[in-house]
Design a protein around this motif. Structure first.
Motif, PDB file in Angstrom:
ATOM      1  N   GLY A 227      72.042  53.635  88.819  1.00  0.00           N
ATOM      2  CA  GLY A 227      70.772  54.327  88.749  1.00  0.00           C
ATOM      3  C   GLY A 227      70.870  55.826  88.557  1.00  0.00           C
ATOM      4  N   ASP A 228      72.070  56.394  88.583  1.00  0.00           N
ATOM      5  CA  ASP A 228      72.221  57.814  88.297  1.00  0.00           C
ATOM      6  C   ASP A 228      72.115  58.054  86.796  1.00  0.00           C
ATOM      7  OD1 ASP A 228      72.575  58.053  90.961  1.00  0.00           O
ATOM      8  OD2 ASP A 228      74.578  58.931  90.873  1.00  0.00           O
ATOM      9  N   LEU A 229      71.630  59.231  86.420  1.00  0.00           N
ATOM     10  CA  LEU A 229      71.437  59.527  85.007  1.00  0.00           C
ATOM     11  C   LEU A 229      71.807  60.968  84.713  1.00  0.00           C
ATOM     12  CD1 LEU A 229      68.498  61.294  84.608  1.00  0.00           C
ATOM     13  CD2 LEU A 229      67.662  59.143  85.556  1.00  0.00           C
ATOM     14  N   TYR A 230      72.185  61.198  83.483  1.00  0.00           N
ATOM     15  CA  TYR A 230      72.462  62.548  83.008  1.00  0.00           C
ATOM     16  C   TYR A 230      72.322  62.560  81.495  1.00  0.00           C
ATOM     17  CZ  TYR A 230      77.032  60.642  81.802  1.00  0.00           C
ATOM     18  OH  TYR A 230      78.033  59.865  81.284  1.00  0.00           O
ATOM     19  N   ALA A 231      72.015  63.721  80.963  1.00  0.00           N
ATOM     20  CA  ALA A 231      71.930  63.898  79.514  1.00  0.00           C
ATOM     21  C   ALA A 231      71.999  65.385  79.226  1.00  0.00           C
ATOM     22  CB  ALA A 231      70.648  63.287  78.947  1.00  0.00           C
ATOM     23  N   LEU A 232      72.474  65.704  78.040  1.00  0.00           N
ATOM     24  CA  LEU A 232      72.574  67.090  77.594  1.00  0.00           C
ATOM     25  C   LEU A 232      72.237  67.131  76.114  1.00  0.00           C
ATOM     26  CD1 LEU A 232      75.173  69.707  78.565  1.00  0.00           C
ATOM     27  CD2 LEU A 232      74.866  69.213  76.140  1.00  0.00           C
TER      28      LEU A 232
ATOM     29  N   GLY B 189      69.845  63.222  87.357  1.00  0.00           N
ATOM     30  CA  GLY B 189      68.876  62.637  88.275  1.00  0.00           C
ATOM     31  C   GLY B 189      69.389  61.386  88.945  1.00  0.00           C
ATOM     32  N   ASP B 190      68.572  60.887  89.859  1.00  0.00           N
ATOM     33  CA  ASP B 190      68.919  59.706  90.650  1.00  0.00           C
ATOM     34  C   ASP B 190      67.662  58.864  90.824  1.00  0.00           C
ATOM     35  OD1 ASP B 190      69.987  57.826  92.283  1.00  0.00           O
ATOM     36  OD2 ASP B 190      70.490  59.164  93.933  1.00  0.00           O
ATOM     37  N   VAL B 191      67.728  57.630  90.370  1.00  0.00           N
ATOM     38  CA  VAL B 191      66.589  56.719  90.464  1.00  0.00           C
ATOM     39  C   VAL B 191      66.617  56.021  91.821  1.00  0.00           C
ATOM     40  CG1 VAL B 191      65.453  54.709  89.444  1.00  0.00           C
ATOM     41  CG2 VAL B 191      66.626  56.374  87.976  1.00  0.00           C
ATOM     42  N   ARG B 192      65.463  55.904  92.439  1.00  0.00           N
ATOM     43  CA  ARG B 192      65.394  55.156  93.685  1.00  0.00           C
ATOM     44  C   ARG B 192      65.707  53.683  93.413  1.00  0.00           C
ATOM     45  NH1 ARG B 192      61.956  51.643  95.944  1.00  0.00           N
ATOM     46  NH2 ARG B 192      61.835  51.538  98.224  1.00  0.00           N
ATOM     47  N   GLY B 193      66.549  53.103  94.252  1.00  0.00           N
ATOM     48  CA  GLY B 193      66.880  51.702  94.106  1.00  0.00           C
ATOM     49  C   GLY B 193      68.147  51.505  93.297  1.00  0.00           C
ATOM     50  N   LYS B 194      68.477  50.248  93.072  1.00  0.00           N
ATOM     51  CA  LYS B 194      69.704  49.887  92.364  1.00  0.00           C
ATOM     52  C   LYS B 194      69.420  48.713  91.428  1.00  0.00           C
ATOM     53  CE  LYS B 194      72.723  51.330  96.177  1.00  0.00           C
ATOM     54  NZ  LYS B 194      73.207  52.541  95.470  1.00  0.00           N
ATOM     55  N   GLY B 195      70.432  48.316  90.694  1.00  0.00           N
ATOM     56  CA  GLY B 195      70.328  47.141  89.845  1.00  0.00           C
ATOM     57  C   GLY B 195      69.580  47.418  88.559  1.00  0.00           C
ATOM     58  N   LEU B 196      69.140  46.329  87.917  1.00  0.00           N
ATOM     59  CA  LEU B 196      68.494  46.434  86.616  1.00  0.00           C
ATOM     60  C   LEU B 196      67.207  47.254  86.632  1.00  0.00           C
ATOM     61  CD1 LEU B 196      69.075  42.860  85.150  1.00  0.00           C
ATOM     62  CD2 LEU B 196      70.243  44.992  84.564  1.00  0.00           C
ATOM     63  N   PRO B 197      66.348  47.164  87.682  1.00  0.00           N
ATOM     64  CA  PRO B 197      65.161  48.032  87.681  1.00  0.00           C
ATOM     65  C   PRO B 197      65.513  49.517  87.641  1.00  0.00           C
ATOM     66  CG  PRO B 197      64.905  46.257  89.275  1.00  0.00           C
ATOM     67  CD  PRO B 197      66.325  46.198  88.807  1.00  0.00           C
ATOM     68  N   ALA B 198      66.566  49.923  88.378  1.00  0.00           N
ATOM     69  CA  ALA B 198      66.973  51.322  88.359  1.00  0.00           C
ATOM     70  C   ALA B 198      67.498  51.724  86.988  1.00  0.00           C
ATOM     71  CB  ALA B 198      68.034  51.572  89.429  1.00  0.00           C
TER      72      ALA B 198
ATOM     73  N   LEU C 261      83.578  54.129  96.184  1.00  0.00           N
ATOM     74  CA  LEU C 261      82.274  54.699  96.502  1.00  0.00           C
ATOM     75  C   LEU C 261      81.278  53.598  96.831  1.00  0.00           C
ATOM     76  CD1 LEU C 261      82.095  57.339  93.629  1.00  0.00           C
ATOM     77  CD2 LEU C 261      82.411  57.834  96.056  1.00  0.00           C
ATOM     78  N   HIS C 262      80.342  53.919  97.717  1.00  0.00           N
ATOM     79  CA  HIS C 262      79.306  52.967  98.093  1.00  0.00           C
ATOM     80  C   HIS C 262      77.958  53.315  97.463  1.00  0.00           C
ATOM     81  CE1 HIS C 262      81.965  50.971 100.919  1.00  0.00           C
ATOM     82  NE2 HIS C 262      82.334  52.156 101.355  1.00  0.00           N
ATOM     83  N   ASP C 263      77.938  54.349  96.638  1.00  0.00           N
ATOM     84  CA  ASP C 263      76.723  54.715  95.919  1.00  0.00           C
ATOM     85  C   ASP C 263      77.147  55.320  94.582  1.00  0.00           C
ATOM     86  OD1 ASP C 263      74.116  55.131  95.248  1.00  0.00           O
ATOM     87  OD2 ASP C 263      73.769  56.815  96.621  1.00  0.00           O
ATOM     88  N   ASP C 264      76.254  55.245  93.603  1.00  0.00           N
ATOM     89  CA  ASP C 264      76.558  55.850  92.312  1.00  0.00           C
ATOM     90  C   ASP C 264      76.763  57.349  92.489  1.00  0.00           C
ATOM     91  OD1 ASP C 264      76.043  53.322  91.312  1.00  0.00           O
ATOM     92  OD2 ASP C 264      73.939  53.781  90.914  1.00  0.00           O
ATOM     93  N   ALA C 265      77.657  57.915  91.708  1.00  0.00           N
ATOM     94  CA  ALA C 265      77.966  59.345  91.816  1.00  0.00           C
ATOM     95  C   ALA C 265      78.146  59.922  90.422  1.00  0.00           C
ATOM     96  CB  ALA C 265      79.227  59.573  92.649  1.00  0.00           C
ATOM     97  N   ALA C 266      77.469  61.039  90.157  1.00  0.00           N
ATOM     98  CA  ALA C 266      77.567  61.707  88.865  1.00  0.00           C
ATOM     99  C   ALA C 266      77.791  63.199  89.083  1.00  0.00           C
ATOM    100  CB  ALA C 266      76.302  61.483  88.033  1.00  0.00           C
ATOM    101  N   LEU C 267      78.655  63.768  88.273  1.00  0.00           N
ATOM    102  CA  LEU C 267      78.948  65.202  88.295  1.00  0.00           C
ATOM    103  C   LEU C 267      78.861  65.727  86.867  1.00  0.00           C
ATOM    104  CD1 LEU C 267      82.113  64.938  90.531  1.00  0.00           C
ATOM    105  CD2 LEU C 267      80.101  66.254  91.205  1.00  0.00           C
TER     106      LEU C 267
END
Length: 384
Positions: free
Chosen positions: A157-162, A174-183, A343-349
């Motif tokens: 559910g994490d996202l990035y773009a440039l 950004g970070d979408v609330r929730g996980k899986g396909l809906p996120a 990791l137990h959650d998505d992580a983006a840098l």
């Protein structure tokens, strides 16, 4: 970007290693039976060989090890003069276990094919959703590191773009609330609107406004997206709009790290209808040698075995260098070491660096020379 790798590239360990352990087990059982002189008691343990082979060998390999177990059982029974009834029961058991293990190997092979197909689709979805970021955009150096908590899916559910636009370089993390396909679906929506609005809207707040309106039409009432939208127009400054997200880190040439806290905190995207402060535009200096690190909460909320959070701002100075990719590689490795490897959650840098003017100018000139050389070579090849 993360390179997905399917199981079908090498679905089984090398044959000698795959068959070695079951064969060693069969040999150990045979030695124990000979030493103790009690074949009837140890013969059933030969079934461990084909059963274990089903976890590592191909079906034909399981059959070969099962045949070896049956032959060894027959030799042991005859050598130790075990009762005929006990021998018959033991050999029948070995044959049944071998056939069952072979069937289990076939089913495992089919599941691996399905998993490989799912991973291939996930990789294609990731490449379409989180497009590769070039190492240089205009005069800026850029690097991205992304890790999905759902390692088998490789997307989260994490996202990035440039994007390089007529109004300068613009980016979103950004970070979408929730996980899986809906996120993932929500992340795709946000990125699609951002990529369009970043080119169309001169004002960064209008970019955020278009994302908010799109989410208001498409999100469920309890869904939202935290995000930082930033832009680097002409001049030594950076524009930032923070919508409920973790503050970016402004890194000076000397290694000083300053969190860019929002002056007027705004709610996450998708929650504007609930009231609260509207997003505001914040302008910070961004001179030569400065860097801006944007990240998601999966980084700063990662805990070690003692439940301590990962101190990102404290760890950044120890990995700074002139190459953003090396900086993020060091930070990412330390993050994984902090959590014990997973990791137990998505992580983006995402790290954006503004190099010194003379170095950037040399790089631009080199790019122009390469482009001119490529054009000349192409013209010669076509005879134009």
């Amino acid at each position: 970007m993360i390179q997905a790798r399917t199981h079908l590239d090498q679905p089984y360990p090398p044959a000698p290693f795959a068959a070695g352990v079951p064969v060693l087990i069969l040999a150990a059982v045979a030695v124990i039976a000979f030493v103790t002189g009690d074949g009837s008691s140890w013969l059933p343990l030969l079934a461990v060989g084909p059963a274990l082979a089903a976890a590592a060998c191909r079906p034909w390999g399981v059959l070969r090890i099962g045949f070896l177990a049956v032959a060894l059982g027959a030799v042991l029974g005859a050598w130790l003069d075990a009762p005929v009834h006990d021998q018959a029961v033991a050999l029948s058991t070995l044959g049944a276990v071998t056939l069952a293990s072979c069937l289990a190997g076939v089913l495992r092979r089919r599941r691996e094919r399905v998993l490989a197909a799912v991973r291939s689709v996930a990789e294609a979805a990731q490449n379409a959703l989180l497009r590769p970021v070039p190492a240089r955009v205009g005069r800026f150096q850029v690097a991205v590191r992304y890790s999905a908590a759902a390692a088998e899916a490789r997307v989260g559910g994490d996202l990035y773009a440039l994007a390089s636009t007529p109004y300068g370089v613009r980016l979103i993390v950004g970070d979408v609330r929730g996980k899986g396909l809906p996120a993932v679906s929500t992340a795709a929506l946000v990125l699609g609107v951002f990529r369009e609005a970043a080119y169309d809207e001169p004002d960064l707040l209008d970019v955020v406004g278009r994302i908010e309106r799109s989410l208001a039409r498409n999100l469920a009432p309890d869904d939202f997206v935290t995000a930082v939208v930033a832009g680097c127009p002409a001049g030594g400054r950076m524009e930032i709009v923070n919508c409920g997200h973790a503050p970016p880190l402004l890194i000076g040439p000397a290694g000083t790290v300053v969190p860019v806290e929002p002056v007027r905190p705004a709610p996450p995207l998708g929650l504007a209808s609930l009231g609260g402060e509207a997003p505001s535009l914040q302008v910070v200096p961004f001179a030569d040698g400065d860097q801006m690190l944007l990240y998601t909460d999966g980084v700063i909320e990662a805990r070690d075995h003692g439940r301590a959070y990962f101190p990102l701002a404290e760890r950044v100075p120890g990995h700074l260098c002139d190459e953003p990719s090396r900086t993020l590689a060091g930070l990412h490795d330390e993050l994984l070491a902090h959590v014990g490897g997973r990791l137990h959650d998505d992580a983006a840098l995402l790290l954006l660096r503004k190099p010194a003017t003379d170095r950037a100018d040399r790089a631009d000139r080199a790019d122009r020379v390469l482009d001119a050389t490529s054009d000349t070579t192409a013209a010669d090849a076509t005879g134009v």
